[in-house]
Design a protein around this motif. Structure first.
Motif, PDB file in Angstrom:
ATOM      1  N   LYS A 192       8.587  -5.463  -1.450  1.00 35.56           N
ATOM      2  CA  LYS A 192       7.571  -6.165  -0.650  1.00 35.56           C
ATOM      3  C   LYS A 192       8.193  -7.363   0.057  1.00 35.56           C
ATOM      4  CE  LYS A 192       3.641  -4.989  -3.575  1.00 35.56           C
ATOM      5  NZ  LYS A 192       2.830  -5.473  -4.699  1.00 35.56           N
ATOM      6  N   ALA A 221      -0.571   1.126  -7.980  1.00 31.43           N
ATOM      7  CA  ALA A 221       0.226   0.061  -7.364  1.00 31.43           C
ATOM      8  C   ALA A 221       1.649   0.502  -7.053  1.00 31.43           C
ATOM      9  CB  ALA A 221       0.260  -1.165  -8.275  1.00 31.43           C
ATOM     10  N   THR A 222       2.162   1.448  -7.821  1.00 25.40           N
ATOM     11  CA  THR A 222       3.545   1.890  -7.605  1.00 25.40           C
ATOM     12  C   THR A 222       3.637   3.324  -7.090  1.00 25.40           C
ATOM     13  OG1 THR A 222       3.593   2.429  -9.968  1.00 25.40           O
ATOM     14  CG2 THR A 222       4.619   0.362  -9.308  1.00 25.40           C
ATOM     15  N   MET A 223       2.518   4.015  -7.063  1.00 23.09           N
ATOM     16  CA  MET A 223       2.513   5.449  -6.734  1.00 23.09           C
ATOM     17  C   MET A 223       2.897   5.700  -5.276  1.00 23.09           C
ATOM     18  SD  MET A 223      -0.727   7.811  -7.613  1.00 23.09           S
ATOM     19  CE  MET A 223      -1.181   8.948  -6.351  1.00 23.09           C
ATOM     20  N   THR A 224       3.719   6.716  -5.074  1.00 16.48           N
ATOM     21  CA  THR A 224       4.060   7.131  -3.708  1.00 16.48           C
ATOM     22  C   THR A 224       3.562   8.544  -3.411  1.00 16.48           C
ATOM     23  OG1 THR A 224       6.213   7.927  -4.457  1.00 16.48           O
ATOM     24  CG2 THR A 224       6.140   5.682  -3.592  1.00 16.48           C
ATOM     25  N   GLY A 280       0.778  -1.217   0.000  1.00 14.71           N
ATOM     26  CA  GLY A 280       0.000   0.000   0.000  1.00 14.71           C
ATOM     27  C   GLY A 280       0.815   1.275   0.000  1.00 14.71           C
ATOM     28  N   TYR A 281       2.143   1.170  -0.106  1.00 15.74           N
ATOM     29  CA  TYR A 281       2.873   2.435  -0.264  1.00 15.74           C
ATOM     30  C   TYR A 281       3.796   2.387  -1.470  1.00 15.74           C
ATOM     31  CZ  TYR A 281       6.731   0.424   2.556  1.00 15.74           C
ATOM     32  OH  TYR A 281       7.759  -0.346   3.043  1.00 15.74           O
ATOM     33  N   GLY A 282       3.298   1.720  -2.510  1.00 12.04           N
ATOM     34  CA  GLY A 282       3.985   1.792  -3.795  1.00 12.04           C
ATOM     35  C   GLY A 282       5.251   0.970  -3.866  1.00 12.04           C
ATOM     36  N   ARG A 283       5.240  -0.239  -3.325  1.00 12.49           N
ATOM     37  CA  ARG A 283       6.469  -1.034  -3.312  1.00 12.49           C
ATOM     38  C   ARG A 283       6.636  -1.860  -4.593  1.00 12.49           C
ATOM     39  NH1 ARG A 283       9.509   1.638  -0.894  1.00 12.49           N
ATOM     40  NH2 ARG A 283       7.942   3.018  -1.744  1.00 12.49           N
ATOM     41  N   THR A 284       7.878  -2.088  -4.937  1.00 14.33           N
ATOM     42  CA  THR A 284       8.183  -3.067  -5.983  1.00 14.33           C
ATOM     43  C   THR A 284       8.077  -4.457  -5.350  1.00 14.33           C
ATOM     44  OG1 THR A 284      10.528  -3.155  -5.450  1.00 14.33           O
ATOM     45  CG2 THR A 284       9.842  -1.466  -7.030  1.00 14.33           C
ATOM     46  N   MET A 297       1.493  11.617  -2.418  1.00 16.02           N
ATOM     47  CA  MET A 297       0.445  11.833  -1.420  1.00 16.02           C
ATOM     48  C   MET A 297       0.393  10.744  -0.343  1.00 16.02           C
ATOM     49  SD  MET A 297      -0.389  14.586  -2.875  1.00 16.02           S
ATOM     50  CE  MET A 297      -1.693  15.309  -1.888  1.00 16.02           C
ATOM     51  N   LYS A 298       1.409   9.904  -0.283  1.00 19.53           N
ATOM     52  CA  LYS A 298       1.458   8.946   0.827  1.00 19.53           C
ATOM     53  C   LYS A 298       1.947   9.676   2.076  1.00 19.53           C
ATOM     54  CE  LYS A 298       0.530   5.208  -1.640  1.00 19.53           C
ATOM     55  NZ  LYS A 298      -0.803   4.597  -1.568  1.00 19.53           N
ATOM     56  N   ASN A 311       0.622  18.119   2.224  1.00 20.29           N
ATOM     57  CA  ASN A 311       0.312  16.808   1.639  1.00 20.29           C
ATOM     58  C   ASN A 311      -1.156  16.720   1.252  1.00 20.29           C
ATOM     59  OD1 ASN A 311       1.138  14.286   0.669  1.00 20.29           O
ATOM     60  ND2 ASN A 311       0.470  13.243   2.533  1.00 20.29           N
ATOM     61  N   ARG A 312      -1.650  17.773   0.681  1.00 13.80           N
ATOM     62  CA  ARG A 312      -3.008  17.783   0.159  1.00 13.80           C
ATOM     63  C   ARG A 312      -3.051  18.785  -0.993  1.00 13.80           C
ATOM     64  NH1 ARG A 312      -5.122  18.855   5.826  1.00 13.80           N
ATOM     65  NH2 ARG A 312      -3.060  17.953   6.182  1.00 13.80           N
ATOM     66  N   PHE A 328       9.862   7.028  -0.584  1.00 13.17           N
ATOM     67  CA  PHE A 328       8.854   7.638  -1.446  1.00 13.17           C
ATOM     68  C   PHE A 328       9.450   8.238  -2.713  1.00 13.17           C
ATOM     69  CE2 PHE A 328       7.258   7.887   2.963  1.00 13.17           C
ATOM     70  CZ  PHE A 328       6.188   7.015   2.826  1.00 13.17           C
TER      71      PHE A 328
END
Lengths: 237, 571
Positions: free
Chosen positions: A50, B50-53, A42-46, B55-56, A189-190, B75
């Protein structure tokens, strides 16, 4: 994953619940905060990242006594305030449990530091640090939480170095949690339209934007109109 | 191992999909050529959840964004950094070159600072000024039309200032400076250092319907899902694919260029990382945009009876004149910025103002200049936030250390009160600074790796000294104190290791003389006219600018030359 009967399983086992309940981490803590779930996605990992996270989460490094000591120290470092929760409520011990495995340079100093601390509390009070009274714990911290400029008590240096690391990790764990960021007041962050420093802030600092620059800045009213220039590079809209 | 061949012949194969390769794909596909783009990393689209960081939040990472897996933190949107698993490189004794590689569609452009500075007239002919290095075979006037088109095509904000060596362009409007940037402006002015709005390729205003406009999250290094920053995938590759002219080969590591009896390129050989098999692709032309050092490596690994010293290397100049920007920096604590009112000042992803080079080298003890970048403000916390928070007390005469409620106060009092000032300057390209093939070491794909040999000279050390002296003065002008120790002579004045600024250029430099250069002024190999190089390899010299905008302007120019030659059936 092989489940072990300890706090470790609860802390790192990727339990699917949104909130982790544990009673062993801190004697007066029934429920840890909302940020204690360690996500494995959920934070964009390869894929490789992971796998790395899964591997780190499955490892066991700190034992229950060490985690309890860390929890106690964290809340001495950052107790709850009137408006924000304590370090353990923000999930700092879980963060430290993870980071000592992820960045192993922390491992020995943290584990050795806890041993040093217990040695010191045993010397003074014949008890391990977590079993000391709050007043006794603070008596030790008062001696190691400040740098010894004049080198009067070099025998306490190991404690100072350990405590400095604990303080850094506690602050970083706390202020990167949701609770900590709310407490800090970070407001970004918005999506938004940046339009410069608020006037009251400019006034307070006695600053202003250069007059010559003012007509050149972004006009958000026309942000969606496709840019047109003249031949000399002057923006026409 | 069986080598898999295909009968298809492309008009051109492009190696690499970053700034240079992406632009080349865009130009050639739009000209109707049939193109293959071969990229060593995976497919990447900034929009993919799936790969986006972007706004995390930091707590979404169990390590809170620490740099365990990615050098610039969890990030940052670069797959690969100075270390890439399975892809080592080696060093000559006494060398510490850092080689950055981003293995992904779009390459480094997914995470870069978007600082987009044209080279100026002096930058192309600097030997005429100080007798050092070599002049480019082209001048600013020849590149200007491409810069102009690039500004409009890709988008860059800034202001026209009429400066002699920092040319004007076609700019989008710049954002207003942040509070610490206003302080910097004041401090720099006192030292006679000019400050102007920065020039970043971020859309503060729409330029076309395909791309969005900045929404000021300050996270361009995470690659924008609205395509409001320049990344080569979203801006070049995806549009180039629209008419079906482009075949994309991702996770394919090019090993060498194949050649025929006349010594001309016939295509490339690559390893598909997914099945570990070797493939051959054929084409009428090959365009290298793999990055300066990767392209040199491919050429040096392309030996044949016609090119016994490596393709394009009859001059023995492939890999030579490797040079990176210089870099040194100081950070400072500014007491007037304590106890700030907190508001959202993320802004665009990067600095809102910068200082172009202002000095007169005739009065200085080093050649060439540097520009100044600054950072600071009320940023989003990540791993490392709060480290040493209490230590700041020593600068205001209060006790360092402690625990409990006072610490909370400390963190808030000092939040946003630090600034960083960094110089990025021009080094002099040296014949002996180079990369060569290390035949004793292969990578995971069986390809011999690069060995680096690189030494800074006193030119760069003295420039770094000027940087830290200047930054210290500016920090004092801001009423501040330098944090930590100002690096002295024993530390080369903080001069960073070569490669750390990630502006490496020069390995296949252009020139009119085939004995002292690798490509001609159209970035065509002297030794094989159907091979072009569109990354920073052909740079005869770096400037006191970042190299990306010039890579793209020159890639446009070279690729259009290729198209013309192709249409004339010259290649």
């Amino acid at each position: 994953m092989k489940r072990r009967d300890s706090i470790k399983t609860l802390l790192v086992g990727g339990v699917a619940s949104a909130t982790l309940a544990t009673t062993s981490c801190r004697s007066d803590s029934e429920v840890l905060g909302e940020n204690t779930e360690i996500k494995d996605k959920g934070y964009g990992r390869t894929e490789a990242e992971k796998l790395h996270d899964e591997k780190v989460q499955a490892e066991i490094c700190l034992v229950e006594h060490e985690l309890n000591t860390i929890a106690t120290l964290c809340d001495l470092i950052l107790p709850a305030s009137e408006t924000a929760g304590s370090a353990t409520e923000a999930g700092v011990p879980e963060f430290i449990d993870f980071i000592v495995k992820d960045l192993p340079t922390h491992q020995l100093p943290i584990q050795g530091g806890i041993m040093w601390l217990d040695g010191e509390s045993n010397r003074r009070f014949e008890k391990q640090f977590v079993d000391c009274s709050n007043a006794q714990q603070k008596e030790i911290l008062d001696d190691i939480a400040f740098w010894d400029e004049e080198d009067k008590t070099p025998e306490l240096h190991p404690g100072r170095i350990f405590f400095d690391r604990m303080r850094n990790l506690t602050l970083t764990g706390y202020y990167t949690s949701k609770m900590g960021i709310n407490d800090l007041g970070y407001a970004g962050n918005r999506p938004n339209l940046w339009d410069g420093v608020p006037q009251e802030v400019l006034d307070k600092h006695g600053l202003d934007y250069p007059e010559a620059w003012k007509p050149k800045f972004i006009n958000h009213e026309t942000r969606d109109d496709a840019a047109i220039w003249d031949d000399n590079g002057n923006l026409l809209n | 191992m069986q080598i898999i061949k295909t009968g298809k012949i492309y008009d051109a194969i492009i190696v690499g999909s970053g700034a240079g390769g992406g632009m080349s794909a865009f130009i050639m596909a739009n000209a109707g050529m049939k193109i293959a783009v071969v990229e060593a990393g995976p497919y990447f689209d900034p929009k993919d959840p799936a790969t986006m960081t972007q706004m995390k939040w930091p707590w979404e990472s169990p390590r809170r964004g620490a740099s365990t897996n990615r050098a610039f933190g969890d990030f940052d949107m670069s797959y690969g950094d100075w270390e890439v698993e399975g892809e080592p490189y080696t060093q000559a004794e006494g060398t510490n070159f850092k080689w950055w590689r981003s293995r992904m569609l779009g390459g480094r452009t997914n995470h870069w600072g978007r600082i987009s500075l044209r080279f100026g007239p002096t930058d192309f002919k600097h030997k005429d000024v100080d007798g050092l290095g070599e002049n480019w075979p082209i001048g600013y006037d020849e590149v200007k039309p491409y810069y102009d088109r690039l500004d409009k095509l890709v988008g860059v904000f800034g202001t026209n200032e009429g400066l002699p060596n920092d040319p004007d362009g076609f700019f989008l409007p710049p954002p207003k400076p942040r509070l610490h940037e206003l302080y910097y402006m004041k401090g720099a002015k006192k030292s006679g250092v000019p400050v102007i709005p920065s020039r970043l390729s971020i859309l503060t205003k729409r330029i076309n319907p395909e791309r969005g406009v900045c929404f000021y999250c300050g996270q361009c290094n995470r690659s924008c899902n609205a395509y409001a920053d320049f990344s080569a995938g979203s801006v070049f590759i995806f549009p180039a694919q629209k008419n079906g002219q482009v075949d994309l080969y991702t996770n394919c590591m090019v090993k060498n260029i194949t050649t025929n009896d006349e010594g001309l390129a016939t295509g490339v050989s690559f390893i598909n990382k997914e099945d570990a098999k070797e493939y051959k692709l054929k084409s009428k032309a090959v365009v290298l945009g793999a990055s300066a050092c990767s392209s040199a490596r491919i050429l040096l690994n392309s030996k044949s009876s016609q090119h016994p010293n490596g393709l394009g290397n009859s001059s023995d100049h492939v890999g030579r004149y490797l040079h990176d920007s210089t870099g040194s920096e100081l950070s400072g604590f500014i007491p007037s910025l304590m106890d700030r009112k907190i508001y959202n000042e993320d802004g665009v992803g990067g600095l809102h103002v910068y200082s172009p080079w202002w000095g007169n080298n005739k009065k200085l003890d080093f050649p060439r200049g540097y520009h100044i970048e600054i950072w600071g403000g009320l940023g989003m916390p990540a791993y490392g936030f709060g480290f040493g928070a209490s230590a700041m007390n020593k600068y205001i005469g209060e006790k360092v250390g402690g625990y409990g409620p006072k610490l909370r106060e400390d963190v808030k009092r000092f939040y946003g009160a630090s600034i960083g000032i960094a110089g990025r300057g021009e080094s002099i390209a040296q014949y002996e600074n180079r990369c060569t093939i290390d035949n004793n070491t292969v990578d995971r794909f069986g390809i011999p790796v690069l060995k680096f040999n690189y030494q800074w000279t006193d030119y760069e050390r003295l420039q770094a000294k000027h940087m830290v002296d200047t930054f210290e003065e500016i920090i004092h002008n801001m009423g501040g104190t330098v944090l930590g120790e100002k690096p002295g002579k024993e530390k080369d004045y903080g001069l960073l290791a070569p490669g750390q600024i990630i502006h490496e250029v020069g390995t296949t430099r252009m020139g009119d003389d085939p004995k002292t250069s690798v490509t001609n002024k159209w970035q065509q190999l002297h030794d094989a006219k159907n091979v072009y190089i569109v990354d920073a390899g052909p740079f005869t010299s770096q400037a006191d600018k970042n190299c990306t905008w010039t890579i793209m302007a020159l890639s446009m120019r070279a690729s259009e030359h290729l198209v013309r030659q192709f249409k004339k059936k010259e290649i």
